[in-house]
Design an enzyme around this catalytic site. Structure first.
Site, PDB file in Angstrom:
ATOM      1  N   LYS A  89     -52.562  87.765 100.355  1.00 36.94           N
ATOM      2  CA  LYS A  89     -52.868  87.711 101.797  1.00 36.94           C
ATOM      3  C   LYS A  89     -53.663  86.439 102.075  1.00 36.94           C
ATOM      4  CE  LYS A  89     -54.230  91.136 105.240  1.00 36.94           C
ATOM      5  NZ  LYS A  89     -55.004  92.362 105.431  1.00 36.94           N
TER       6      LYS A  89
HETATM    7  O1  G3P Z   1     -55.888  94.346 107.673  1.00 39.67           O
HETATM    8  C1  G3P Z   1     -56.454  93.758 108.771  1.00 39.67           C
HETATM    9  C2  G3P Z   1     -56.576  94.579 109.996  1.00 39.67           C
HETATM   10  O2  G3P Z   1     -55.748  95.648 110.037  1.00 39.67           O
HETATM   11  C3  G3P Z   1     -57.877  94.658 110.676  1.00 39.67           C
HETATM   12  O3  G3P Z   1     -58.038  95.773 111.516  1.00 39.67           O
HETATM   13  O4  G3P Z   1     -59.350  97.299 112.916  1.00 39.67           O
HETATM   14  O5  G3P Z   1     -60.517  95.467 111.642  1.00 39.67           O
HETATM   15  O6  G3P Z   1     -59.102  94.942 113.624  1.00 39.67           O
HETATM   16  P1  G3P Z   1     -59.318  95.869 112.472  1.00 39.67           P
END
Ligand code: G3P
Length: 218
Positions: A87
């Protein structure tokens, strides 16, 4: 559409995997930190533990922001297990690294994507997955699902084979809307996956079936 779980929590990964519908896992440095996993050795051991549970792709994020550092980390991470996906953040050095890794046949997930222009660049570089952050876009009063729709249209017109991985999913509705908008994969926290099960009429209907069965069996 494939289902990934967006967590580094082993119990939640096991619970989602036991449903039989889990295709992969995504993690990020914040999710690792949330589980209290620190230090390179522990972080790599944790990735190994996740890869031992799930056969599908497991995204492991680099923390370097320079090309050489990203490439070094990527080559170390792919040694952990055959299902590791690297990633990489959507920055200039990241695009260079995605291009090189793609040339080496190493799968990548371009993360922190917030625009169609970024999506085009990632696909040109040869990213395996593209992660638009739909919840974070919604947080800024824009429309994350519209971005999924726009990228899906562009990728179809241009014949890009990068897979759209809807990330930053905040609720079950995001999953349904991502499916409608053309996402190839959704990566979700466990509650959003389990939320798909819920409908009050299902609970009411089941209670009635069981009550009628119990009455008739007396
Ligand atoms: O994997 C990255 C992503 O899904 C982040 O999610 O909820 O931190 O915006 P969030």
């Amino acid at each position: 559409m494939q289902f990934f779980i967006d967590t580094a929590n082993i119990e939640q990964i096991k619970e989602a995997n036991a449903l039989g519908i889990l295709d992969g896992v995504t993690t990020n440095p914040s999710l690792m930190a949330k589980e209290g996993i620190t230090g390179k050795d522990n972080i790599y051991k944790h990735y190994k533990a996740i890869c031992d549970i799930v056969d599908g792709p497991v995204s492991a994020e680099v923390i370097s922001t320079d090309y050489e550092g990203m490439m070094r980390e990527a080559h170390e991470l792919v040694e952990i297990a055959p299902n590791i996906v690297i990633k990489i953040p959507m920055i200039k050095e990241g695009i260079k690294a995605i291009h090189s890794l793609s040339g080496e046949g190493i799968p990548t997930n371009c993360t922190l994507v917030f625009s169609a222009g970024q999506a085009i660049l990632a696909a040109k570089a040869g990213a395996t997955y593209l992660s638009p952050f739909i919840g974070r876009i919604d947080d800024t009063n824009w429309n994350g699902i519209e971005l999924i729709r726009e990228v899906a249209e562009i990728y179809a017109i241009q014949g890009f084979d990068t897979l759209i991985l809807a990330a930053s999913i905040r609720n079950s509705r995001h999953i349904v809307d991502s499916a409608k908008a053309g996402a190839d994969v959704v990566t979700c926290p466990l509650p959003s996956i389990l939320g798909l099960l819920k409908h009050p009429l299902t609970d009411i209907g089941l209670a009635k079936f069981l009550a009628d069965h119990a009455k008739a069996s007396k």
